[in-house]
Structure formats: C-alpha cells, structure tokens
Scaffold this motif. Sequence first.
Motif, PDB file in Angstrom:
ATOM      1  N   LEU A   1       0.840  -1.189   0.000  1.00  0.00           N
ATOM      2  CA  LEU A   1       0.000   0.000   0.000  1.00  0.00           C
ATOM      3  C   LEU A   1       0.884   1.252   0.000  1.00  0.00           C
ATOM      4  O   LEU A   1       2.001   1.214   0.518  1.00  0.00           O
ATOM      5  CB  LEU A   1      -0.877   0.012   1.260  1.00  0.00           C
ATOM      6  CG  LEU A   1      -1.915  -1.102   1.372  1.00  0.00           C
ATOM      7  CD1 LEU A   1      -2.541  -1.108   2.767  1.00  0.00           C
ATOM      8  CD2 LEU A   1      -2.994  -0.952   0.305  1.00  0.00           C
ATOM      9  N   PRO A   2       0.380   2.355  -0.547  1.00  0.00           N
ATOM     10  CA  PRO A   2       1.177   3.592  -0.591  1.00  0.00           C
ATOM     11  C   PRO A   2       1.676   4.019   0.797  1.00  0.00           C
ATOM     12  O   PRO A   2       2.814   4.487   0.932  1.00  0.00           O
ATOM     13  CB  PRO A   2       0.195   4.629  -1.147  1.00  0.00           C
ATOM     14  CG  PRO A   2      -0.802   3.845  -1.933  1.00  0.00           C
ATOM     15  CD  PRO A   2      -0.921   2.517  -1.242  1.00  0.00           C
TER      16      PRO A   2
ATOM     17  N   SER B   1      -1.952  -4.561  -7.018  1.00  0.00           N
ATOM     18  CA  SER B   1      -3.026  -4.040  -6.161  1.00  0.00           C
ATOM     19  C   SER B   1      -3.665  -2.806  -6.776  1.00  0.00           C
ATOM     20  O   SER B   1      -4.418  -2.105  -6.110  1.00  0.00           O
ATOM     21  CB  SER B   1      -2.475  -3.687  -4.781  1.00  0.00           C
ATOM     22  OG  SER B   1      -1.722  -4.753  -4.261  1.00  0.00           O
ATOM     23  N   ASP B   2      -3.351  -2.537  -8.049  1.00  0.00           N
ATOM     24  CA  ASP B   2      -3.864  -1.362  -8.760  1.00  0.00           C
ATOM     25  C   ASP B   2      -3.359  -0.072  -8.121  1.00  0.00           C
ATOM     26  O   ASP B   2      -4.043   0.957  -8.150  1.00  0.00           O
ATOM     27  CB  ASP B   2      -5.407  -1.383  -8.767  1.00  0.00           C
ATOM     28  CG  ASP B   2      -5.981  -0.838 -10.082  1.00  0.00           C
ATOM     29  OD1 ASP B   2      -5.216  -0.257 -10.869  1.00  0.00           O
ATOM     30  OD2 ASP B   2      -7.196  -0.999 -10.305  1.00  0.00           O
ATOM     31  N   LEU B   3      -2.151  -0.140  -7.567  1.00  0.00           N
ATOM     32  CA  LEU B   3      -1.615   0.999  -6.821  1.00  0.00           C
ATOM     33  C   LEU B   3      -0.190   1.361  -7.229  1.00  0.00           C
ATOM     34  O   LEU B   3       0.481   2.116  -6.521  1.00  0.00           O
ATOM     35  CB  LEU B   3      -1.646   0.687  -5.313  1.00  0.00           C
ATOM     36  CG  LEU B   3      -3.035   0.520  -4.679  1.00  0.00           C
ATOM     37  CD1 LEU B   3      -2.923  -0.121  -3.296  1.00  0.00           C
ATOM     38  CD2 LEU B   3      -3.750   1.859  -4.589  1.00  0.00           C
TER      39      LEU B   3
ATOM     40  N   ALA C   1       0.305   5.104  -7.558  1.00  0.00           N
ATOM     41  CA  ALA C   1       0.165   5.751  -6.243  1.00  0.00           C
ATOM     42  C   ALA C   1       1.367   5.457  -5.348  1.00  0.00           C
ATOM     43  O   ALA C   1       1.867   6.346  -4.650  1.00  0.00           O
ATOM     44  CB  ALA C   1      -1.120   5.291  -5.563  1.00  0.00           C
TER      45      ALA C   1
ATOM     46  N   VAL D   1      -8.207   4.221  -7.489  1.00  0.00           N
ATOM     47  CA  VAL D   1      -8.203   3.241  -6.402  1.00  0.00           C
ATOM     48  C   VAL D   1      -7.475   3.824  -5.193  1.00  0.00           C
ATOM     49  O   VAL D   1      -7.968   3.772  -4.061  1.00  0.00           O
ATOM     50  CB  VAL D   1      -7.557   1.915  -6.859  1.00  0.00           C
ATOM     51  CG1 VAL D   1      -7.339   0.985  -5.676  1.00  0.00           C
ATOM     52  CG2 VAL D   1      -8.430   1.247  -7.915  1.00  0.00           C
ATOM     53  N   ALA D   2      -6.309   4.426  -5.428  1.00  0.00           N
ATOM     54  CA  ALA D   2      -5.524   4.993  -4.336  1.00  0.00           C
ATOM     55  C   ALA D   2      -6.285   6.098  -3.618  1.00  0.00           C
ATOM     56  O   ALA D   2      -6.253   6.185  -2.382  1.00  0.00           O
ATOM     57  CB  ALA D   2      -4.191   5.522  -4.872  1.00  0.00           C
TER      58      ALA D   2
ATOM     59  N   LEU E   1      -8.929   4.535  -1.395  1.00  0.00           N
ATOM     60  CA  LEU E   1      -8.345   3.989  -0.163  1.00  0.00           C
ATOM     61  C   LEU E   1      -7.915   5.117   0.780  1.00  0.00           C
ATOM     62  O   LEU E   1      -8.082   5.016   2.003  1.00  0.00           O
ATOM     63  CB  LEU E   1      -7.136   3.104  -0.479  1.00  0.00           C
ATOM     64  CG  LEU E   1      -7.363   1.917  -1.432  1.00  0.00           C
ATOM     65  CD1 LEU E   1      -6.084   1.077  -1.529  1.00  0.00           C
ATOM     66  CD2 LEU E   1      -8.528   1.051  -0.990  1.00  0.00           C
TER      67      LEU E   1
ATOM     68  N   ASP F   1      -9.018   5.628   4.569  1.00  0.00           N
ATOM     69  CA  ASP F   1      -8.017   5.840   5.633  1.00  0.00           C
ATOM     70  C   ASP F   1      -8.361   7.077   6.445  1.00  0.00           C
ATOM     71  O   ASP F   1      -8.160   7.118   7.664  1.00  0.00           O
ATOM     72  CB  ASP F   1      -6.627   6.059   5.001  1.00  0.00           C
ATOM     73  CG  ASP F   1      -5.767   4.812   5.064  1.00  0.00           C
ATOM     74  OD1 ASP F   1      -6.052   3.922   5.888  1.00  0.00           O
ATOM     75  OD2 ASP F   1      -4.804   4.713   4.272  1.00  0.00           O
TER      76      ASP F   1
ATOM     77  N   ASP G   1      -8.355  -4.719  -1.936  1.00  0.00           N
ATOM     78  CA  ASP G   1      -7.404  -3.880  -1.194  1.00  0.00           C
ATOM     79  C   ASP G   1      -7.949  -3.582   0.204  1.00  0.00           C
ATOM     80  O   ASP G   1      -7.225  -3.680   1.202  1.00  0.00           O
ATOM     81  CB  ASP G   1      -7.133  -2.565  -1.944  1.00  0.00           C
ATOM     82  CG  ASP G   1      -6.140  -2.734  -3.097  1.00  0.00           C
ATOM     83  OD1 ASP G   1      -5.482  -3.796  -3.176  1.00  0.00           O
ATOM     84  OD2 ASP G   1      -6.010  -1.806  -3.921  1.00  0.00           O
TER      85      ASP G   1
END
Lengths: 518, 518
Positions: free
Chosen positions: A181-182, A208-210, A213, B212-213, B216, B220, B248
């Motif tokens: 994750l970012p 993760s499609d990230l 990011a 997506v980012a 998320l 968060d 995710d």
Amino acid sequence: MTDITVFDTTLRDGAQMEGITLSLEDKREIIARLDDLGVDFIEGGMPASNPTDRSLFSSEIELAHSKMVAFGSTRKPGVAAADDAGLKALLEARTEWVCIFGKAWDFHVTEVLRITEEENIELIRDSIEYLVKNGKKVIFDAEHYFDGYASDRTYALKVARTAREAGAEWVTLCDTNGGSLPTAVSDAVEDTLLETGDCLGIHCHNDSDLAVACTLAAVDAGARMVQVTVNGLGERCGNANMCSVLPDLTLKMGYDIGADISKLTKVSHAVSEIANVAHDSFMPYVGSKSFTHKGGMHIDALLKDPHTYEHVPPESVGNRRNILISEMSGRAGISKKLDEMGIEPTEERVGEVLERIKDLEGKGYQFEAADASLELLIRKTCGLEDVPFGIPAFRIYIDEIGDNSIKSEASIKVVDANGNMEHTASDGDGPVDAINNALKKALSKFYPKIGELRLIDYKVRVLDERAATAAPVRVMIRTTDGKQKWTTVGVSTNVIEASLIALVDSMKYAVTKDGWTA
Amino acid sequence: MTDITVFDTTLRDGAQMEGITLSLEDKREIIARLDDLGVDFIEGGMPASNPTDRSLFSSEIELAHSKMVAFGSTRKPGVAAADDAGLKALLEARTEWVCIFGKAWDFHVTEVLRITEEENIELIRDSIEYLVKNGKKVIFDAEHYFDGYASDRTYALKVARTAREAGAEWVTLCDTNGGSLPTAVSDAVEDTLLETGDCLGIHCHNDSDLAVACTLAAVDAGARMVQVTVNGLGERCGNANMCSVLPDLTLKMGYDIGADISKLTKVSHAVSEIANVAHDSFMPYVGSKSFTHKGGMHIDALLKDPHTYEHVPPESVGNRRNILISEMSGRAGISKKLDEMGIEPTEERVGEVLERIKDLEGKGYQFEAADASLELLIRKTCGLEDVPFGIPAFRIYIDEIGDNSIKSEASIKVVDANGNMEHTASDGDGPVDAINNALKKALSKFYPKIGELRLIDYKVRVLDERAATAAPVRVMIRTTDGKQKWTTVGVSTNVIEASLIALVDSMKYAVTKDGWTA
C-alpha cells in the motif's frame, strides 16, 4: 539538474509481460523514442541472458539525452565476483551504467536462495564493489524490499545500507510482488533514507492497482528516481505506468523532470505498435478516450471553459480533446466537428447534420465511436460526398450438405467512378469474411492501397433483444492502413448487410480521406 | 454491521463509458450478479433521463442483499421541488433509496449553472428535504468536491454540511474530473468529517491513474462508503475499480465489507460479457493474467511457496494461478456442478469433463455464462446425451441484385429421433434469422413447445481482433420459454455456424431439459 530521475525499464521488466517479444530492431526503435522523450536511463535488457540483449550492448548506443543501462544480478552464491558469468557480461556491455538486483527479503534469502542472511549481504557487497572497481556506475535494485521491510526491517535496511556503502549510486526499493500500500511504501522510504541518504529509487508493480500511487508516495517520502515502463507494460498486471507517473509528478506535484511529457501520447502509441499489443483507449492521459466527452450539459460547460471537465489540458501530454456526437450533444458539438473538418459550420449545415444524425441514431446507429462513418455522413449531408465506387449486385452462398464443413462464398459486382465494372468472387471463413474478401479483391483493381487495409476489430451488438435474431444489429468495424485507424458503423436486421455497410464505409474512407482538405 | 458500505454505480456512471449501452435485460442480469456478490447499494440508472431506466424502476426489484438506488439531480434552478420533473421521477421510482448530485465547486455554480452560490445551497437543501419528506432515504453526491475544496474550502464544506442538515444519510465526495492526488483527498475528507460526522462516501475517477488509491486514502481518512464500478467502467478513463478496491480494503487493510470477494473474478467476467467489452487480461486481481507466472526461477520459488511471488492467494478473489495448478480448484467446481445436475461426480467423470472444457476453452468457448451449453456438454461427456434431432443439411442464400433490399433465405433438413425427416425453408431478416426460422419451423412439427421459445439476446464477440473478419467469433444466445432463461454458446470462424451451434444447443436444451432428473 532535475528533481526526479526517470529510469525506463520497458525493454527489460516491461518485456516480461506475457505475449511480448521484442526484437533487436524493436528495442532500438523504442530506445530512439525514449531518448527523444528525454528519460534519464533506459534499461535495455539482460546481456547475460539472451543473444538479443548481448548484441544490443555489444556496441555503444549514441543518445542525445538518455544513458543506457545493462541489467543483471548479484554474483551466484559460491562463485567469486571475478569468475561470475553474469557480472562478466555486465562488464562487457558497452555502457557506463549497470543495474543489478539482489534480495532484500530474509524469507527469499533463506527459502529461495537457501543461503544465510550474512552470505547474501556478502553477495551484494562483493558484486557492487567489483563492478565499481572495474569502472561501472551501479544502480542496485533491492528486490522485494517492502515485503522484506515488513518481515525484518533491520535486515532490509542493512541490505540498502550495504549497497550504498559498496558504492552503488542509486538503491532502488522494489515492490516486486506489487502487494504494498502507498502508506507502507512511504513509511519504508522515509525510514530507509536515514540509512542511505538521498539516493533512493522506487520500482512498483500493479497487482493491487496501486503502482502509480506507490511511486508517487515514495517520491513524496523522498525517493528521487522512478522506475517505470511505457503503458505500464510488465509481468502479471504490469509495472508503474510512465504515462501516468510523469504527468502526475510534473502537472500535479510540480516536480521538474528531464522528459518532455508533451511527447507522451506519441511514445505510448508507438510502443504499442512496436510491441504489437492493442493500445488501451481508456488509459489515463494518453488513451484515445482519456479526454472524450459525452452528454450535452458536459459539452456546453466544456466549451465555456475546458477546465470545468478536464483535469489537465490534453495538449500537455500531446493528446487531444474528443467530443462525442450523440443525440444529447447538440449543436455546439456538431459545429466544432465541422470546424475541425475544415467545413464552415453554418447554421443550416449544423441543423441538417444534426437532423440526419438523430434520424440514424433512432434506427440504432451510433456515431460516438464511429469517427469515419460520422465524417462520411457529414460530408454527404454538406454536399461534399465522394462516390468512389458502387456495388450494383452481390450474392452470398452458405451451405453444409452432409460433410460437416460449412462453406461460404460471395460474388460481387463493383463499379468505379468512371463506370468500369469488376465482377469477381471469393471464398471466406464465414459470409462476412467472404464478402470482405470479394470486395477487397474487386476494389484493389481500382485502388491498390485497399490491399494494405487491415480490419483490427469487428463488433456486433443486437439492438432490440426482444426481436432476437430478427432484431436490428449494429456492426462496428475498426480498420487500419498502418498509419491511421478509424471506425465505421452499419445497422440492419441482417448482420451481413450491417457488416457490408460498415465495410463499404471503411473502404470509402480509406480511398477518399487523403483527398479531403481540412 | 460492516466497516465499509459498498455502493456500486456500474449501471449508472459505469454505463457512461464510451461504447457501452445496457438494455433492460442486461441491467437486470448485472443486478442479479451484484446482489449475489453482496454489495450494499446498486445504483440502477436515472429514471428521469431514459425509458430503460424508467422501466427498471417501475416495479420493485426483490434482492437478497442489496438495495436499489435511483439516481437524479437537485431540482432545476427556478423550479420548485414539488414541480421538478427529475425529483418527480425519483419519487415514482420504486426504491427506498435515491441518490442526487449537486454542485460543490463555486466555479461550476457561477460559470456553468450561472446562479449564485446561495441559490445553489438552496437547490441542495430544498431537493433533499423534499425527497426526505416524501419518504425517500437520500444519498447526496457532491460533484467536483475536491476541485471545489481546493478552490473555496468554506463553500465546499458548506455544501456538505447543508446536505447533511437537510437529511441526507450519506454525503459522497466526488472527484468528478479525476484530477486529485490521494494526499489532497485524504486532507479534504478529514476536514469535511468535522462538519458532517461519520456519513461520508467517496467517488473517484481514474484520469490520473489514482482512482483506487484516492478511494483507499479517503477510507483511511474516515470515509465509510465507497462508490465503485465493476472493472472500473466509466467515462473517459473510468471510475474506481471495484475489483481492486474491495480486495485492497479487505485483504490489505483489514476492513470488513458485506461483499463476498471470492466471487469477484466471476462477476468481473460476467459484466464484460454482458456489456460486450473485452475483459482486460492484465487487470489486478481478476484478470486472466493477474496470477500468471513466467520465468523458471519464479516458478521454482512459487512451487516452494506461493507467497514468494504472489501478493494474495488467487482464490481469495476467485481467480486461479495457472492452467496446470488451477485444475485442482476447477475440479471442485465441476464436481459441484455434476452433483447439482444429479450426476454422481466420480473422479473419472470430473476429469473427462474438465479435459473437454479445457479443450473447448482453448478454441474460444466460454462456459461461465453459457449454463445450458455447459449442461449439455456435461451430459454428453458422461454418456447421457439426448439426441432429439439431427440436421443432415442446410443452405443459406443472401443476395441483393439491383433492388436495394438484401434477401436472406434458408432451407433445412431436420430428422427427429425416430428418423422422421422434415425438409422446409424460410425467409428471414438476415441469414441468422432465416436459419432460426427454418429450424424452428421444422422442429415445431416434432416438438410443438419450440414455438414458445423466444431469443432474448444475441451477442457476437470477435476472439482474435488481428484476424478481423477471418477471426473466430463467439456467439452467445439467450433464450426463454417464458418460465426459464438459459444461455448457449457457439464458436466458429463463420458467424453463421457459430450462431447455428448456439441455436441448436438452445433448442436441444429446450426439448430435453424437462426429461432430466436432477
């Protein structure tokens, strides 16, 4: 000096994508494009692993801006650096820069390499020192860095520090499995910087499609090199997409990079062509649909001020705005389209075109995606139609009589603009193929360039499902002549007729478009 | 109670993607899939804007888990809420929940709507209060929220607060132009929460490759509803992809959601089929290549421990590693299917069926959506085939000779199980219709119930676009007898043959299924 160093790995990690094979010539062509774009590093391949890459690196490649990088790995366990075939191949490569990867995840060290953690540290130190001593500048790719950091932070940091101490100019933290994750990337980069100082790179995968990011998060945290691939090519779900990362970094985050992103759309399309993969129309920034607008209210607002519905100007990445013509889009859209085609958008013309489009859309036509059919329709409605050929008659036969193989044959008569007739016939894999073959065969007599056309997509959509096989169907055909691509549309209750309408429009477009003055 | 509420907008915002048109039947099929997946909300469309959506909402849709949502906008400026046609259509929609959008960007208010900022606030307040007063639960989509927040923070916050005060259950912050960075989204969400309390949703577009980012990042920061589309369908570069966001959130961030993500891969493929768009093989999590591994070292490590090169287990999202290893997970499915069909799932039968499916899938067949063809194949492979009729010969003629109307005619010979022959012919709207008519005419002699069959969908997909009209095509046909619906599939380079295979399977299924004991 720029803020961020751009490292392209399309030719190495990108080429790992399933279905991609790049010849030496392909690689050279892509290198020229990347150099013109202005990336800092171009990783060309792994000279130790295959003859193509060995040839590529056997002579120096003169570039205006970029530096070539040869890729390899740390020495094999139990082999001295000076005796290692991989390192030898790197020394022989005619590049100033090399990039080697080594393991940063304790789990991989003990379970995959099956050596001790300390032995792995020695592999990394030895290999880098040997390359540096022999005159190479080294980039170290720390494989599985973020998984390693999560599993054993101290060991991961030790790997990064060791690489730096051994003389690596850059240490790239790789999210090899693409699972981070970012936020995790950002934390690890910040922490690692304290060990290594300002020399960190980031390499992300998109599982993760990230990937984009995570790349930006790393830069936010202090990484100063981004490893990316054109169009996000790469294993599994691909790598961080250069075509997204570079505009995000410059247009959104204000970083200075060496590359000229107004060339991105061109580079993106060129790489797809060279690698022979379809170009994703919906790709951010560089897709053919990225700045496409639909819907009347949108269009009005957009024409008032593009900023209303566009996050960046399409020209900034070398792309262009595309306004869809549909029932809803109204006069403003049509007017703009006529203007683009070099036809004066008089009130009367716009009205007539709109009328004609509405009429055909009522029958199931859709011009949003069918650019070539739309242009033909506009020219016809404005009295500018070319009639390069006519089809006075055709016939198709399909039969299966007891031998289990269905045969399709088409015969056709085509007349050119001067009244010359060509009467011919062809078999085909199905009736649409048969009529396509017969039509191309006949037209090639009059227009040799017809032979170069390639149909690249053929879609059929049933319009009124309740009518089932008697329903009108819409056929969309996408054609290329190697330089340009266009789409045509046909509607009929007869799938053959709908196909023929779209085929004829496509061929008409092909033979007349060059004569239009825009 | 779950942590995160999942709001699907595939049928509304997703359907804005260029080239997508969803029929009523398509929408109903997708709704059934989404309900089975277990999303919380399904936005079905905009009843005020088109007849398909009006029909969809004209009766209540009974679902096991999800709630339907009708979409619209705030009232028109200058029109009272009670007189507004859009709000009226929402009240008439047979749903408990409605979603309306309104503007949150001062620039859009004054430059596009051309009203004052205060008037816009009134539009929002009135519209929500009116809907709530009339018994609807309201979700408010704050359009261009992040651009608005960047331009005039106070005004954007006022819009969010107004919606909440007026009675909206949820306020969704929309990154309509897709231009925001995750950090900006996160900051704005945190700040807005102070105004609205815990009722924020997030809706992102992918123009910066960050949808997506950003989704998320919003979670968060405290957003508790995610608006997503299957496969990231949507205008321009698409919306936040449900198939990435849900795994995710659950597998990486540990959130509890209602949906069963092990069904994601199936849903993802089904939606592509129904919308008639190609499925992206490289899509994270659900692509056919997402867990594909290349390169010897990778595979060795992978076989030692999948965790080495896989960020999550493919089964967690209903995907598979690769053909060899997937056989095992395939076995369980086939075994279950045989069981459901009342056939004992012996080791041998399961193996043979799997073999046959793999063979046909290699040729382009796809059985996931073709339930009837799959059942026929299973019965055949298990030696339980019924042969209710045979087709010893057929012929199709298509021609146009100078009169501008294409004629299609089919002749056919059909033999029933007792050897009785029927030789007949029929015209049709196109060759597929002609052969369908002739086949039905002939079969009705033996099986009167054939007359009741209605084909409700007919889809054609070109399998290898580079081969264009000579490419294999896959035809999927959906049929109903008024009580049940089923789908059959045929593959051939000849669209007529592929159609005929699917037609024959469908009729075979119709006349034999009632005799099967399950």
